[in-house]
Design an enzyme around this catalytic site. Structure first.
Site, PDB file in Angstrom:
ATOM      1  CB  SER A 141      -0.850  -0.012   1.267  1.00 29.93           C
ATOM      2  OG  SER A 141      -1.464   1.232   1.479  1.00 29.93           O
ATOM      3  CE1 TYR A 154      -4.604  -2.563   5.121  1.00 31.06           C
ATOM      4  CE2 TYR A 154      -3.809  -0.319   4.860  1.00 31.06           C
ATOM      5  CZ  TYR A 154      -4.245  -1.499   4.303  1.00 31.06           C
ATOM      6  OH  TYR A 154      -4.311  -1.632   2.932  1.00 31.06           O
TER       7      TYR A 154
HETATM    8  N1  LIG Z   1      -8.782  -0.621  -1.535  1.00 33.72           N
HETATM    9  C1  LIG Z   1      -7.773   0.149  -1.212  1.00 33.72           C
HETATM   10  O1  LIG Z   1      -7.909   1.399  -1.169  1.00 33.72           O
HETATM   11  C2  LIG Z   1      -6.407  -0.440  -0.951  1.00 33.72           C
HETATM   12  C3  LIG Z   1      -5.301   0.448  -0.877  1.00 33.72           C
HETATM   13  C4  LIG Z   1      -4.045  -0.078  -0.640  1.00 33.72           C
HETATM   14  C5  LIG Z   1      -3.860  -1.439  -0.492  1.00 33.72           C
HETATM   15  N2  LIG Z   1      -4.942  -2.276  -0.558  1.00 33.72           N
HETATM   16  C6  LIG Z   1      -4.708  -3.704  -0.382  1.00 33.72           C
HETATM   17  O2  LIG Z   1      -5.203  -4.415  -1.497  1.00 33.72           O
HETATM   18  C7  LIG Z   1      -5.586  -5.734  -1.101  1.00 33.72           C
HETATM   19  C8  LIG Z   1      -7.009  -5.996  -1.586  1.00 33.72           C
HETATM   20  O3  LIG Z   1      -7.859  -5.021  -1.016  1.00 33.72           O
HETATM   21  P1  LIG Z   1      -9.337  -4.724  -1.562  1.00 33.72           P
HETATM   22  O4  LIG Z   1      -9.561  -3.283  -1.388  1.00 33.72           O
HETATM   23  O5  LIG Z   1      -9.535  -5.359  -2.870  1.00 33.72           O
HETATM   24  O6  LIG Z   1     -10.172  -5.498  -0.412  1.00 33.72           O
HETATM   25  P2  LIG Z   1     -11.656  -6.096  -0.433  1.00 33.72           P
HETATM   26  O7  LIG Z   1     -12.476  -5.427  -1.463  1.00 33.72           O
HETATM   27  O8  LIG Z   1     -12.091  -6.043   0.995  1.00 33.72           O
HETATM   28  O9  LIG Z   1     -11.407  -7.621  -0.860  1.00 33.72           O
HETATM   29  C9  LIG Z   1     -10.684  -8.459   0.001  1.00 33.72           C
HETATM   30  C10 LIG Z   1     -10.574  -9.848  -0.601  1.00 33.72           C
HETATM   31  O10 LIG Z   1      -9.849 -10.672   0.312  1.00 33.72           O
HETATM   32  C11 LIG Z   1     -10.646 -11.799   0.676  1.00 33.72           C
HETATM   33  N3  LIG Z   1     -10.390 -12.100   2.087  1.00 33.72           N
HETATM   34  C12 LIG Z   1     -10.634 -11.310   3.154  1.00 33.72           C
HETATM   35  N4  LIG Z   1     -10.314 -11.939   4.289  1.00 33.72           N
HETATM   36  C13 LIG Z   1      -9.853 -13.174   3.933  1.00 33.72           C
HETATM   37  C14 LIG Z   1      -9.391 -14.297   4.657  1.00 33.72           C
HETATM   38  N5  LIG Z   1      -9.358 -14.293   5.986  1.00 33.72           N
HETATM   39  N6  LIG Z   1      -8.982 -15.383   3.979  1.00 33.72           N
HETATM   40  C15 LIG Z   1      -9.033 -15.406   2.624  1.00 33.72           C
HETATM   41  N7  LIG Z   1      -9.465 -14.364   1.877  1.00 33.72           N
HETATM   42  C16 LIG Z   1      -9.887 -13.267   2.524  1.00 33.72           C
HETATM   43  C17 LIG Z   1     -12.095 -11.365   0.426  1.00 33.72           C
HETATM   44  O11 LIG Z   1     -12.965 -12.451   0.104  1.00 33.72           O
HETATM   45  P3  LIG Z   1     -13.796 -13.293   1.188  1.00 33.72           P
HETATM   46  O12 LIG Z   1     -14.500 -12.313   2.063  1.00 33.72           O
HETATM   47  O13 LIG Z   1     -14.712 -14.151   0.358  1.00 33.72           O
HETATM   48  O14 LIG Z   1     -12.798 -14.116   1.935  1.00 33.72           O
HETATM   49  C18 LIG Z   1     -11.915 -10.507  -0.826  1.00 33.72           C
HETATM   50  O15 LIG Z   1     -11.851 -11.328  -1.957  1.00 33.72           O
HETATM   51  C19 LIG Z   1      -5.430  -5.781   0.423  1.00 33.72           C
HETATM   52  O16 LIG Z   1      -4.212  -6.391   0.756  1.00 33.72           O
HETATM   53  C20 LIG Z   1      -5.425  -4.315   0.812  1.00 33.72           C
HETATM   54  O17 LIG Z   1      -4.737  -4.090   2.032  1.00 33.72           O
HETATM   55  C21 LIG Z   1      -6.220  -1.809  -0.789  1.00 33.72           C
END
Ligand SMILES: NC(=O)c1ccc[n+]([C@@H]2O[C@H](COP(=O)([O-])OP(=O)(O)OC[C@H]3O[C@@H](n4cnc5c(N)ncnc54)[C@H](OP(=O)(O)O)[C@@H]3O)[C@@H](O)[C@H]2O)c1
Length: 260
Positions: A141, A154
């Site tokens: 991130s 985080y």
């Molecule tokens: N969105 C942002 O602004 C942002 C910015 C910087 C970095 N990131 C990083 O990008 C990555 C993806 O984020 P996102 O925004 O796409 O998140 P998201 O929309 O919340 O999606 C999270 C994904 O991870 C899965 N997941 C959650 N907990 C899990 C567990 N315990 N075991 C297995 N799978 C799990 C969820 O599916 P299930 O619920 O079906 O398990 C879902 O597919 C993360 O590492 C996040 O920290 C995001």
């Protein structure tokens, strides 16, 4: 068929992981999708197979338990699937002052964002190193570069992801296995919209589209870039955070946190 054919993507039922799956499929890769929600993964797998004609396997798994990576590795090996690219994308965020945070949630966050990513990498990189080719893509991130008051654990977990990725990138130099740490800024996914009202303070131009992010990150990892940042605004923010004194970066972030 791409040389590095099969890609395992964690957290691929939603958000950035789902976009990664779509981009890899578009580029002809076979997929292994991992998340907890099996029904959602299966529906998505059918969609990808029909649209891109690639093979898609689904493994429903919670990656928080300490033995999750080992169990997943064994289940995939039993099906004789060779993983050429591992995308460690699954992660969770908790926007909450430390003193008010639920300890179980905090533990889960550290387990998923740190421990599970390390365990997954260790399991899946061994055969890649033995074959002399492979790719690890870890999702960090912009928070990897600066402290994040109000969601300090985080930010610290993402600083770990960056440091770990850079460390192993050098460790694997010359082996044929590359490591890319993708460091998104604010990206329009469920994670951002669930972040305790945080989203409304972010101007539209700063928010990335997950498909655009995944497409650019795909190219960066294929080139073998070690650190990837999307969007000019994120690059400028990271330049600021890494070139100005730590007391100043800390102070400005603290001010924003108090203002919110
Ligand atoms: N969105 C942002 O602004 C942002 C910015 C910087 C970095 N990131 C990083 O990008 C990555 C993806 O984020 P996102 O925004 O796409 O998140 P998201 O929309 O919340 O999606 C999270 C994904 O991870 C899965 N997941 C959650 N907990 C899990 C567990 N315990 N075991 C297995 N799978 C799990 C969820 O599916 P299930 O619920 O079906 O398990 C879902 O597919 C993360 O590492 C996040 O920290 C995001």
């Amino acid at each position: 068929m791409p040389k590095l054919n099969t890609v395992l993507i964690t957290g691929s039922s939603e958000g950035i992981g789902r976009s990664f799956a779509e981009i890899y499929a578009k580029n002809g890769h076979d997929l292994v999708l991992v998340a907890r929600n099996k029904a959602k993964l299966e529906e998505f797998a059918q969609e990808l197979k029909a649209k891109y004609g690639v093979n898609v396997e689904v493994f429903a798994a919670d990656l928080i338990p300490v033995d999750a990576a080992q169990k997943l590795f064994t289940a995939i090996a039993l099906k004789e699937i060779q993983i050429d690219i591992l995308v460690n994308n699954a992660g969770m965020m908790q926007v909450e002052k430390l003193s008010l945070s639920d300890p179980q949630q905090l533990n889960n966050l550290l387990q998923l964002n740190i421990q599970s990513l390390v365990n997954m990498t260790q399991q899946f990189v061994k055969p890649m190193l033995a074959r002399g080719q492979g790719k690890i893509v870890n999702v960090g991130s912009i928070a990897s570069f600066m402290p994040t008051p109000n969601f300090a654990a985080y930010g610290a977990s993402k600083a770990f992801v960056l440091s770990f990725s850079e460390g192993i990138a050098e460790e694997f130099r010359g082996t044929g296995v590359t490591v890319t740490c993708v460091c998104p800024g604010m990206t329009e996914t469920k994670m951002l919209s669930h972040a305790d009202g945080f989203e409304k303070f972010i101007p539209k131009f700063l928010k990335a589209d997950p498909m655009e992010l995944a497409a650019q990150a795909y190219k960066a990892s294929m080139k073998g870039d070690v650190v990837f940042l999307d969007k000019i605004a994120n690059k400028l923010l990271v330049q600021w955070a890494t070139h100005y004194p730590r007391w100043m970066v800390r102070g400005v972030n603290g001010l924003f946190a108090r203002f919110k």
